[in-house]
Design a protein around this motif. Sequence first.
Motif: not given
Length: 261
Positions: A103-111, A172-180, A210-214
């Motif tokens: 997703g183009s939103t979840t990808m932003q956190l990489i920066h 087993r991940v600590d945080k999952a960043f999910i696109s919407v 679990t973190v939803a990013m939208t």
Amino acid sequence: MSLIGEERKKMILDILNLEGKVRSADLAEKLKVSGEMIRRYLEDLEAEKKLRRIYGGAVKMELTREEPTYLNREVVRVEEKKRIGRAAARLVEDNDVIFIDDGSTTMQLIHYLQNKQNITIVVFSFHVLHLLSEMQNEGVFLGQIYFLGGKVMSKYSRVTGGMAESMADNFRVDKAFISVDGLMIDSGITGFDLERGYLIRKIVHRAQLTVAMTDQTKFGGIHPYQIIDMKDIDIIVTDVAAPTLWEIELKDRNVDWIHAR
């Protein structure tokens, strides 16, 4: 139409954009007007292509029933997505194992992960993998990257399928960043791709958080396939404050809301 009429129409759209569907009887009661007046408002809004009338009410106008390609998503609401990415990145801690969705939103956190230490990132999107690889080659990202293999979906630059799901079982991940694709308070996140939904659920059920990013345009949207329920979401990161109509339900479901400013 009078100023009051325009205000009422805006209220109807506000409710519709959050709930995805409205009933004429409920609107008449809420706005303290007759059913005939509500019918006229809905007719006007349908003529303006802002909703679609159905028996007993109206539904949100869906511009497409098909998932847009990454390139089409990448150029929409860019500044909002950057703010969301920056706010979501604050949740990442040193030594975390995180999953970043397609997703183009979840990808932003990489920066905004450059100062994090010893981060492990699990991905299944080619675009996300490419950006992380570039940053790693430039010495900007120093963590580890794992790519889930599987059936290649060239149009959307990602993999899905049983092989990817099997690989996901190893983490087993600590945080999952999910696109919407679509978000509603009573049905959670819905999407266009059934197989992507299987993979996301597999990861979410093995995640500590679990973190939803939208951005707000996805509120009230409902698509063919269930991705995850609202009960599976711990935090929503978005570009607006929590809608008043959702506050009680969010509290009941223990969902935190982060307004990315």
